[in-house]
Write a protein that holds these residues in place. Structure first.
Motif, mmCIF file in Angstrom:
data_model
loop_
_atom_site.group_PDB
_atom_site.id
_atom_site.type_symbol
_atom_site.label_atom_id
_atom_site.label_comp_id
_atom_site.label_asym_id
_atom_site.label_seq_id
_atom_site.Cartn_x
_atom_site.Cartn_y
_atom_site.Cartn_z
ATOM 1 N N CYS A 10 0.841 -1.190 0.000
ATOM 2 C CA CYS A 10 0.000 0.000 0.000
ATOM 3 C C CYS A 10 0.886 1.254 0.000
ATOM 4 O O CYS A 10 1.768 1.391 0.853
ATOM 5 N N PRO A 11 0.686 2.184 -0.950
ATOM 6 C CA PRO A 11 1.505 3.396 -0.985
ATOM 7 C C PRO A 11 1.313 4.299 0.221
ATOM 8 O O PRO A 11 2.163 5.128 0.514
ATOM 9 N N GLN A 12 0.184 4.131 0.932
ATOM 10 C CA GLN A 12 -0.104 5.012 2.060
ATOM 11 C C GLN A 12 0.470 4.497 3.375
ATOM 12 O O GLN A 12 1.064 5.245 4.136
ATOM 13 N N ILE A 21 -6.411 -9.422 -9.090
ATOM 14 C CA ILE A 21 -7.087 -8.454 -9.938
ATOM 15 C C ILE A 21 -8.597 -8.590 -9.768
ATOM 16 O O ILE A 21 -9.158 -9.649 -10.052
ATOM 17 N N PRO A 22 -9.275 -7.555 -9.294
ATOM 18 C CA PRO A 22 -10.734 -7.634 -9.138
ATOM 19 C C PRO A 22 -11.435 -7.548 -10.489
ATOM 20 O O PRO A 22 -10.821 -7.225 -11.505
ATOM 21 N N ALA A 23 -12.722 -7.829 -10.491
ATOM 22 C CA ALA A 23 -13.506 -7.729 -11.717
ATOM 23 C C ALA A 23 -13.643 -6.260 -12.129
ATOM 24 O O ALA A 23 -13.421 -5.342 -11.326
ATOM 25 N N LEU A 24 -13.976 -6.034 -13.403
ATOM 26 C CA LEU A 24 -14.158 -4.674 -13.891
ATOM 27 C C LEU A 24 -15.207 -3.955 -13.056
ATOM 28 O O LEU A 24 -16.274 -4.500 -12.765
ATOM 29 N N GLY A 25 -14.873 -2.739 -12.660
ATOM 30 C CA GLY A 25 -15.791 -1.950 -11.859
ATOM 31 C C GLY A 25 -15.637 -2.147 -10.368
ATOM 32 O O GLY A 25 -16.188 -1.371 -9.590
ATOM 33 N N GLN A 26 -14.895 -3.184 -9.954
ATOM 34 C CA GLN A 26 -14.640 -3.409 -8.539
ATOM 35 C C GLN A 26 -13.264 -2.865 -8.163
ATOM 36 O O GLN A 26 -12.462 -2.517 -9.024
ATOM 37 N N ARG A 27 -13.004 -2.818 -6.864
ATOM 38 C CA ARG A 27 -11.739 -2.259 -6.394
ATOM 39 C C ARG A 27 -11.117 -3.162 -5.339
ATOM 40 O O ARG A 27 -11.827 -3.758 -4.526
ATOM 41 N N ILE A 29 -8.874 -2.790 -2.116
ATOM 42 C CA ILE A 29 -8.468 -1.713 -1.218
ATOM 43 C C ILE A 29 -7.616 -2.277 -0.088
ATOM 44 O O ILE A 29 -7.654 -3.469 0.224
ATOM 45 N N CYS A 30 -6.843 -1.389 0.515
ATOM 46 C CA CYS A 30 -5.981 -1.772 1.629
ATOM 47 C C CYS A 30 -6.839 -2.085 2.859
ATOM 48 O O CYS A 30 -7.753 -1.327 3.203
ATOM 49 N N ARG A 31 -6.528 -3.192 3.519
ATOM 50 C CA ARG A 31 -7.288 -3.579 4.706
ATOM 51 C C ARG A 31 -7.065 -2.618 5.863
ATOM 52 O O ARG A 31 -7.938 -2.448 6.715
ATOM 53 N N ARG A 32 -5.900 -1.992 5.889
ATOM 54 C CA ARG A 32 -5.589 -1.133 7.032
ATOM 55 C C ARG A 32 -6.141 0.281 6.873
ATOM 56 O O ARG A 32 -6.798 0.810 7.764
ATOM 57 N N CYS A 33 -5.870 0.928 5.722
ATOM 58 C CA CYS A 33 -6.219 2.344 5.585
ATOM 59 C C CYS A 33 -7.292 2.618 4.538
ATOM 60 O O CYS A 33 -7.758 3.753 4.417
ATOM 61 N N GLY A 34 -7.679 1.601 3.754
ATOM 62 C CA GLY A 34 -8.727 1.800 2.766
ATOM 63 C C GLY A 34 -8.275 2.407 1.464
ATOM 64 O O GLY A 34 -9.107 2.745 0.614
ATOM 65 N N TYR A 35 -6.970 2.554 1.262
ATOM 66 C CA TYR A 35 -6.450 3.122 0.010
ATOM 67 C C TYR A 35 -6.759 2.166 -1.154
ATOM 68 O O TYR A 35 -6.641 0.949 -1.019
ATOM 69 N N VAL A 36 -7.165 2.731 -2.294
ATOM 70 C CA VAL A 36 -7.482 1.910 -3.462
ATOM 71 C C VAL A 36 -6.180 1.421 -4.106
ATOM 72 O O VAL A 36 -5.367 2.219 -4.571
ATOM 73 N N LEU A 37 -5.985 0.105 -4.112
ATOM 74 C CA LEU A 37 -4.753 -0.478 -4.649
ATOM 75 C C LEU A 37 -4.879 -0.812 -6.132
ATOM 76 O O LEU A 37 -3.986 -0.511 -6.927
ATOM 77 N N GLU A 189 -5.238 11.479 -11.823
ATOM 78 C CA GLU A 189 -4.593 10.767 -10.734
ATOM 79 C C GLU A 189 -5.518 9.722 -10.115
ATOM 80 O O GLU A 189 -5.067 8.682 -9.645
ATOM 81 N N SER A 190 -6.824 9.999 -10.124
ATOM 82 C CA SER A 190 -7.757 9.051 -9.524
ATOM 83 C C SER A 190 -8.079 7.889 -10.462
ATOM 84 O O SER A 190 -8.428 6.799 -9.998
ATOM 85 N N LEU A 191 -7.976 8.103 -11.771
ATOM 86 C CA LEU A 191 -8.351 7.063 -12.727
ATOM 87 C C LEU A 191 -7.188 6.145 -13.098
ATOM 88 O O LEU A 191 -7.402 4.996 -13.472
ATOM 89 N N ILE A 192 -5.980 6.642 -13.009
ATOM 90 C CA ILE A 192 -4.841 5.844 -13.438
ATOM 91 C C ILE A 192 -4.603 4.691 -12.457
ATOM 92 O O ILE A 192 -4.640 4.871 -11.240
ATOM 93 N N SER A 193 -4.410 3.505 -13.004
ATOM 94 C CA SER A 193 -4.127 2.316 -12.178
ATOM 95 C C SER A 193 -2.660 1.958 -12.355
ATOM 96 O O SER A 193 -2.279 1.311 -13.328
#
Length: 208
Positions: A10-12, A21-27, A29-37, A189-193
């Motif tokens: 997690c970068p945070q 890799i989740p399915a399209l449209g899913q995310r 996320i980090c279990r600790r801080c909730g950051y979208v991985l 920044e929010s859309l780039i994976s």
């Protein structure tokens, strides 16, 4: 035993996870801080390309079109970001300040957008990455903390509050371009994976 290549940090908060890799449209996320991985989206690369092109075009316009028009005591003066940067050029130490202002506000955001285009454009059409694409993307990520368009907008807002009491301030087209630019950068920044890009740049993940 989990392969190290399947580990994502997690970068945070630096928590380690096993990448799935989740399915399209899913995310994922980090279990600790909730950051979208990981957040795969349909057409994500095409959106990234469109936003990078938009950033480049808006930044060029915002640099050379009038930014503010100040009127006081019957006198008027309009200036652009380019004029502001040149105002510090005196052949001495202030020239270095002029270069720093231009780089942090204009050059680095444009360079990052061009690097993203260089990296993502071939991936969007299922082609092999261009030479040194991984190094280009790494440079783009290293420059991210130094891209200060958002900081510039905050500084402008503070300055305009003070100047507004002393003079009449008019907003030029570059002002609105820059406001739109900040929104576009945040969307980019929010859309780039980043994890997906690094995965697609890995030669082992490309068909022979």
């Amino acid at each position: 035993m989990t392969d190290l290549e399947d580990i994502i940090a997690c970068p945070q908060c630096d928590t380690l996870h096993v990448a799935r890799i989740p399915a399209l449209g899913q995310r994922a996320i980090c279990r600790r801080c909730g950051y979208v991985l990981i957040a795969p989206r349909r057409g994500a690369y095409l959106r990234t390309i469109a936003l990078a092109l938009t950033v480049t075009i808006l930044m060029i316009g915002a640099t050379f079109f009038p930014f503010l028009d100040v009127r006081v005591a019957g006198m008027s003066n309009a200036s652009s970001l380019f004029d502001t940067a040149l105002a510090f050029v005196d052949g001495g130490i202030m020239t270095a300040l002029s270069v720093a202002v231009a780089a942090l506000i204009v050059l680095i955001p444009v360079l990052r957008s061009l690097l993203v285009l260089y990296v993502v454009a071939p991936l969007a059409i299922d082609r092999a990455p261009l030479p040194q694409a991984a190094a280009a993307f790494r440079l783009s990520e290293n420059l991210r903390p130094w891209s200060m368009a958002e900081i510039f907008v905050i500084g402008c807002a503070v300055a305009l509050v003070k100047v507004g009491d002393l003079a009449r301030v008019g907003y030029g087209p570059a002002f609105w371009m820059f406001a739109a630019l900040v929104v576009v950068i945040l969307l980019q920044e929010s859309l780039i994976s980043r994890w997906m890009i690094w995965r697609d740049l890995d030669p082992k993940n490309r068909p022979a």
